[in-house]
Write a protein that holds these residues in place. Structure first.
Motif: not given
Length: 71
Positions: A32-37, A39-43
């Motif tokens: 979950a943490i890696q998916e959030q990171q 998403d943040e880098s894509r944004n």
């Protein structure tokens, strides 16, 4: 000849299954943490691309600032 199917798993298979369950249970929060990171880098990449595109468009003179400021 084949023998009867054993009614229970060997202790090694049970240990392997237990280790797999433990790994999956512990990996879920990290995933979950890696998916959030991710998403943040894509944004962030999208924001940087948009800003660069806007700068290039403004430098080329396609954005009429006088009209935008008059609104």
């Amino acid at each position: 000849m084949t023998g009867p199917v054993p009614s229970r798993l060997s202790p090694t298979a049970g240990l392997l299954n237990a280790m797999a369950r433990l790994y999956i249970r512990r990996a879920i929060p990290f995933i979950a943490i890696q998916e959030q990171q991710l998403d943040e880098s894509r944004n962030e990449l999208h924001r940087l691309r948009t800003a660069a595109s806007f700068r290039e468009t403004e430098a080329a003179g396609y954005i009429d600032r006088d009209y935008l400021e008059g609104l």
